[in-house]
Scaffold this motif. Structure first.
Motif, PDB file in Angstrom:
ATOM      1  N   ARG A   1       0.863  -1.182   0.000  1.00  0.00           N
ATOM      2  CA  ARG A   1       0.000   0.000   0.000  1.00  0.00           C
ATOM      3  C   ARG A   1       0.901   1.235   0.000  1.00  0.00           C
ATOM      4  O   ARG A   1       0.653   2.194  -0.720  1.00  0.00           O
TER       5      ARG A   1
ATOM      6  N   GLN B   1      -2.452  -3.116  -4.937  1.00  0.00           N
ATOM      7  CA  GLN B   1      -1.891  -1.782  -5.250  1.00  0.00           C
ATOM      8  C   GLN B   1      -0.421  -1.820  -5.659  1.00  0.00           C
ATOM      9  O   GLN B   1       0.144  -0.777  -5.985  1.00  0.00           O
TER      10      GLN B   1
ATOM     11  N   ARG C   1       1.461   2.106  -9.610  1.00  0.00           N
ATOM     12  CA  ARG C   1       0.070   2.542  -9.780  1.00  0.00           C
ATOM     13  C   ARG C   1       0.074   3.988 -10.251  1.00  0.00           C
ATOM     14  O   ARG C   1       1.033   4.738 -10.002  1.00  0.00           O
TER      15      ARG C   1
ATOM     16  N   THR D   1      -2.803   7.690  -6.162  1.00  0.00           N
ATOM     17  CA  THR D   1      -3.227   7.135  -4.870  1.00  0.00           C
ATOM     18  C   THR D   1      -4.384   7.952  -4.312  1.00  0.00           C
ATOM     19  O   THR D   1      -4.391   9.187  -4.419  1.00  0.00           O
TER      20      THR D   1
END
Ligand code: ACM
Ligand code: ZN
Length: 537
Positions: free
Chosen positions: A171, A202, A221, A224
């Motif tokens: 994360r 993630q 990714r 966020t």
């Protein structure tokens, strides 16, 4: 616990080798009374005497030949405390003795005399714990401007063999330098296991040579979520985010952890929490994708398909993981796997029919058993979150009980080993204060006193099953911990309460006395630039 028998031949060999035991006369300065040092976790048995070992007189370290601990490593640990005294005449000795002298493999004894400190154990683990305790005895004599350790005798061993801390690096990502520091924190408080949560929706954080896109694509990714998940309208930061560990870095961390006496349990999540992997290799999903690594927090419907190609992929991934991590246990996740896609997937439904399975829960159990069999073939064992009970446990699987303790109790009743890590109080991503000045956390309330009061053995568990509870663990999910200082803030001081819960004699636990010791440790954290939550009494 038996007291250690008098050491063998190697004792004399060591003494001759270092020649430190001399008939020193008592120095008047040493004729001081002592107060108990602030040791966390509290040792089993401690006797305090007057007189002291002055670190300014520190001369040398001697270590049994049968130990793999190096003198350089020990010196590195005690360097911050050694002074520049004129009369160097005091030594520290780590002595590996016949392990049958101790009932417990992690047991040690620590004997501090005026001129000689003796740590004895049957194992390197015990010698390290003895040294850790020794470092916690060191204090400043401000009137004489010197460091000393009080003369004392300690006999010590842990309550549970598994004492773990977990860290989610998916994360939010943390560099190798912080992972090593985190391992130092664990070692400081006599934990022996680091559960490294390496894959998630993630982000995929471990290089796999055979499947390079796992990190080329899966480690990144696009942005966020800002603030708490579920809040409408959702806002995103627009900043690409990611990172991963190369296999070389992983090896370095594994080596470093071993030196500190920490075993790493790597976690490769399956069949759920797989969105980052499926972004890289959508062919291992039920629908074929396309997917992107998640930018928000939660549980996602797209999970690994149970078809044969996926199992082959996972076997190959796990083969590389096994080659990197020497520990017996591989964590395969197993939690929070929605069955939505499997219900609509011809491959998964064909699997249910072909294997005579009742439903998707049994399909999950079947899938995990395929993985367990592969780990067995490589002489490793599977750990999973308590959902692996659903549809039937794989043989020899160890269960990590997180949705309370009932999963752990059921697993123990079925003869499986259990690690207790119930959300309350083992989730250190929960709030530790009800004050309104706390940084955003996932929810819940796990204050220091709850962690301290916790007993990993449920009160209503049949005593004949107690031995299946191998220990406990604190979990650090990092959705709302964007950086290292924030992780420190969430684990200190709760890590010390968990350490004492997992190590010390529950009959002698005493929260006010523990808080007095935490006060002393807080001062050390401040000096060491470790951020912590200041506990308010
Ligand atoms: C978990 O917290 N999903 C194991
Ligand atoms: Zn499928």
């Amino acid at each position: 616990m038996k007291s250690p028998s008098y050491p063998n031949r190697s004792f004399w060999q060591i003494l001759i080798l270092f020649g430190v035991l001399q008939a020193f006369s008592t120095v008047p300065l040493n004729a001081q009374e002592n107060t108990a040092p602030a040791i966390i976790p509290a040792p089993r048995d401690m006797t305090l005497f007057d007189k002291r070992f002055y670190w300014e007189d520190f001369l040398d370290v001697g270590i049994s030949k049968s130990s793999s601990i190096t003198k350089e490593w020990v010196l590195e640990k005690i360097k911050p405390y050694t002074g520049q005294g004129e009369h160097k005449r005091c030594s520290v000795m780590l002595m590996m003795i016949d392990s049958s002298s101790f009932e417990h493999p992690e047991a040690y004894s620590l004997n501090i005399q005026e001129n000689l400190i003796m740590i004895k154990s049957g194992t390197d683990a015990g010698l390290r714990f003895g040294l850790t305790t020794l470092l916690q005895t060191i204090r400043m004599d401000s009137s004489a401007n010197t460091h000393y350790s009080p003369r004392l005798d300690i006999q010590d061993f842990p309550r549970f063999p598994y004492r773990g801390m977990h860290l989610d690096v998916c994360r939010h990502f943390f560099p190798v330098s912080f992972i090593k520091r985190y391992i130092d924190y664990l070692a400081m408080y006599k934990f022996n296991t680091f559960h490294w949560h390496l894959t998630e929706d993630q982000g995929w954080r471990i290089e796999i040579k055979r499947y390079p896109k796992l990190t080329e694509t899966g480690a990144w990714r696009s942005e966020t979520l800002i603030g708490r998940a579920g809040r409408e309208p959702a806002r995103y930061d627009g900043i690409p985010y990611g990172g991963f560990y190369t296999q070389e870095e992983i090896r370095e961390v594994v080596r470093y952890a071993a030196e500190q006496g920490i075993t790493i349990v790597p976690e490769i999540e399956l069949p759920g929490h797989a969105l980052a992997a499926l972004s890289a290799y959508p062919q291992f999903s039920c629908t074929g994708g396309p997917f992107e690594p998640a930018t928000t927090w939660g549980v996602f419907d797209d999970v690994y398909c149970t078809k044969e190609e996926t199992i082959t992929f996972l076997r190959q991934v796990l083969d590389e993981v096994i080659d990197l991590f020497p520990g017996r246990y591989i964590h395969i996740g197993g939690d929070e796997c929605p069955k939505t896609r499997w219900k609509a997937c011809p491959n998964c439904q064909a699997n249910i029919r072909a294997n005579g399975l009742a439903d998707e829960h049994e399909l999950q159990s079947w899938f995990i058993k395929q993985i367990a069999a592969h780990l067995h073939s490589r002489d490793r064992r599977l750990i999973g979150w308590d959902e692996i009970l659903e549809g039937g446990l794989a043989p020899d699987a160890t269960v990590m009980s997180w949705r309370g303790v009932s999963g752990g109790m059921q697993a123990a009743a079925e003869g499986h080993e259990v690690i207790m890590t119930p959300g309350n109080p083992c989730y250190f991503d929960h709030y530790q204060s009800r004050r309104d000045d706390q940084p955003l956390a996932i929810g819940g309330y796990n204050p220091l006193e709850a962690v301290y009061a916790w007993d990993p053995i449920p009160a209503n568990l049949d005593p004949t099953l107690h031995h299946f509870i191998r220990g406990g663990q604190g979990n650090v999910w990092t959705e709302y911990m964007p950086d290292e200082k924030h992780v420190e803030f969430m684990i200190f001081p709760r890590i010390t309460a968990l350490a004492e819960t997992l190590w010390s004699d529950p009959k002698t636990k005493d929260f006010p006395h523990f808080l007095d010791r935490v006060d002393v440790h807080q001062k050390q954290w401040l000096q060491a630039n470790i951020r912590y939550f200041p506990y308010y009494r």
